[in-house]
Design an enzyme around this catalytic site. Structure first.
Site, mmCIF file in Angstrom:
data_model
loop_
_atom_site.group_PDB
_atom_site.id
_atom_site.type_symbol
_atom_site.label_atom_id
_atom_site.label_comp_id
_atom_site.label_asym_id
_atom_site.label_seq_id
_atom_site.Cartn_x
_atom_site.Cartn_y
_atom_site.Cartn_z
ATOM 1 C CE1 TYR A 147 2.061 -3.954 -5.347
ATOM 2 C CE2 TYR A 147 3.820 -5.266 -4.396
ATOM 3 C CZ TYR A 147 3.187 -4.731 -5.499
ATOM 4 O OH TYR A 147 3.701 -4.973 -6.746
ATOM 5 C CB CYS A 175 15.604 11.029 2.927
ATOM 6 S SG CYS A 175 17.369 10.815 3.104
#
Ligand SMILES: *Cc1c(COP(=O)(O)O)cnc(C)c1O
Length: 425
Positions: free
Chosen positions: A319, A347
């Site tokens: 968000y 990653c």
């Protein structure tokens, strides 16, 4: 509100326990909760509603650890669940069925049957087909399902689009234009008993105006539905009251103001009022404690690589959420600060908690906390990158308890099954 995460003699404490002591015992990263804050936040709602027939149903999805549910249940809370799994958790925490409300747009036949068998306060029904299926399931179990219909009021709660649930076009509830028809059908179905009406407009709502509009609408609908012959004796007003994530923003409305609004708009109807706060009760009652692995020189500024990541705390990646980040050892007054980026080891560039955050000179091994992560923190964690789920710890005064142990990576990978044809020589 009380804040139980305070510096004492330059060391951040959770209630009366120094956080480094817990970090040493448990290892980082971990979630850390304050019993007193859960209790105070629940109490704020309960006392604000004390003049009205009410039940505060804590929204289990915000933080569903069974110890947390037990703590709140012991203080008289009911529970709002949105899945069969959450229902089982609430029951495991000793919450009686008649204090459990079942919400959610996609209840399955099995979930309905389990809740009917174990006891339920009411179902918040979100569509006509759900109503029909619930009636059928109840009938086949020789019982009748108490229900409220969740209306979609078409109100913009002014919150993040991913957590708005009350606008037309959102997947939730039945639009006001079809509500009378839906109740008429409910009244005719043999496995259904109407007990009330329900709404939930979204989460992290920072303004009373959308609540006012919706509660007035509920009052109007209650009158209309009663004229149509339905027994509306309970109004479930949902959750959504926001909390302050940043120190310098406008204060969120208090439970006292929110509940005064409920009393003003709905009090004269002679109904029982249920509320379903989640974030308000658990959000500020928790922090995530993490260590710096590396202080790395970046292009624009230094980067702190932490041992926690987006799989442990998803809100910033999901968000763009802001969390205060504080060092566990208080910075020296007038000490040097600099802007740093704060990232996890996963990653993906999305695994970034904050950019350009002004912090004292932290380096390898230093502890820091993410504030306001008691809600939608641990519950949203995943095993992405095969990172084991992190522990949860509950402080009570001078004591702390591990309420979920670190889940070993073996437990994650032992669920994978290699078919025999891949291992046969
Ligand atoms: C998520 C949810 C809540 C709780 O929302 P908060 O913003 O955490 O208070 C309440 N009711 C329903 C139906 C929900 O889905």
């Amino acid at each position: 509100m009380t804040d139980e995460f305070q510096y004492r003699d330059g060391i951040l404490h959770a209630e009366d326990v120094p956080i480094p002591e817990i970090a040493k015992a448990v290892g980082t990263p971990f979630y850390l909760y304050s019993s007193r804050m859960f209790a105070a936040n629940l109490g704020a709602f309960q006392s604000a509603l004390s003049g009205i027939d009410h039940l505060v149903c804590y929204s289990v999805k915000a933080n569903s650890n069974v110890a947390v549910l037990r703590l709140l249940g012991n203080l008289g809370a009911g529970m709002d669940v949105v899945s069969g799994g959450e229902y089982v958790r609430a029951r495991a925490a000793g919450i009686p069925g008649d204090r459990i409300v079942f919400s959610g747009v996609g209840k399955t036949r099995d979930e309905m049957a389990a809740a009917l068998g174990g006891g339920i306060r009411h179902f918040n029904v979100e569509s006509e087909p759900e109503l029909r299926l619930l009636s059928e399931v109840a009938e086949s179990h020789g019982t009748v399902a108490p229900i409220a219909i969740r209306i979609n009021p078409d109100v913009d709660p002014g919150t993040h689009e991913k957590i708005s649930t009350g606008k037309s076009g959102d997947k939730f509830g039945i639009p006001v234009s079809r509500v009378r028809d839906a109740y008429r059908e409910a009244g005719q179905l043999p496995g259904i008993r109407v007990v009330g009406i329900d709404v939930h407009i979204g989460s992290q709502v920072m303004d009373l105006a959308p609540f006012r509009r919706v509660f007035r609408l509920l009052a109007d609908l209650t009158r209309v539905l009663r004229e149509d012959g339905h027994e509306i004796r309970r109004i479930d007003a949902g959750g959504g009251l926001g909390i302050n994530y940043r120190p310098a923003e406008d204060p969120a409305p208090s439970p006292a103001e929110y509940c005064a609004l409920l009393a003003d708009t709905l009090g004269h109807l002679g109904v029982e009022i249920d509320v379903e706060p989640g974030r308000f009760i658990s959000g500020n009652a928790g922090v995530m404690v993490s260590s710096v692995l590396y202080r790395k020189t970046g292009e624009a500024r230094d980067i702190l690589v932490l041992d926690s990541a987006m799989n442990d705390l998803l809100r910033p990646a999901m968000y763009g959420a802001y969390h205060e980040i504080e060092p566990v050892i208080a910075p020296a007054e007038n000490g040097r600060t600099s802007a740093v980026d704060i990232v996890g080891p996963i990653c993906e560039s999305g695994d970034t908690f904050a950019r350009g955050r002004e912090l004292p000179q932290l380096s390898d091994g230093d502890l820091l906390v993410f504030r306001s992560t008691g809600a939608y923190g641990a519950v949203m964690a995943s095993g992405y990158n095969s990172r084991p789920l992190i522990p949860e710890v509950l402080v009570n005064g001078e004591e702390f308890f591990v309420i979920r142990a670190r889940i070993p990576v073996e437990d994650l990978i032992n669920r994978d099954i290699v078919p025999e044809w891949l291992t046969a020589s």
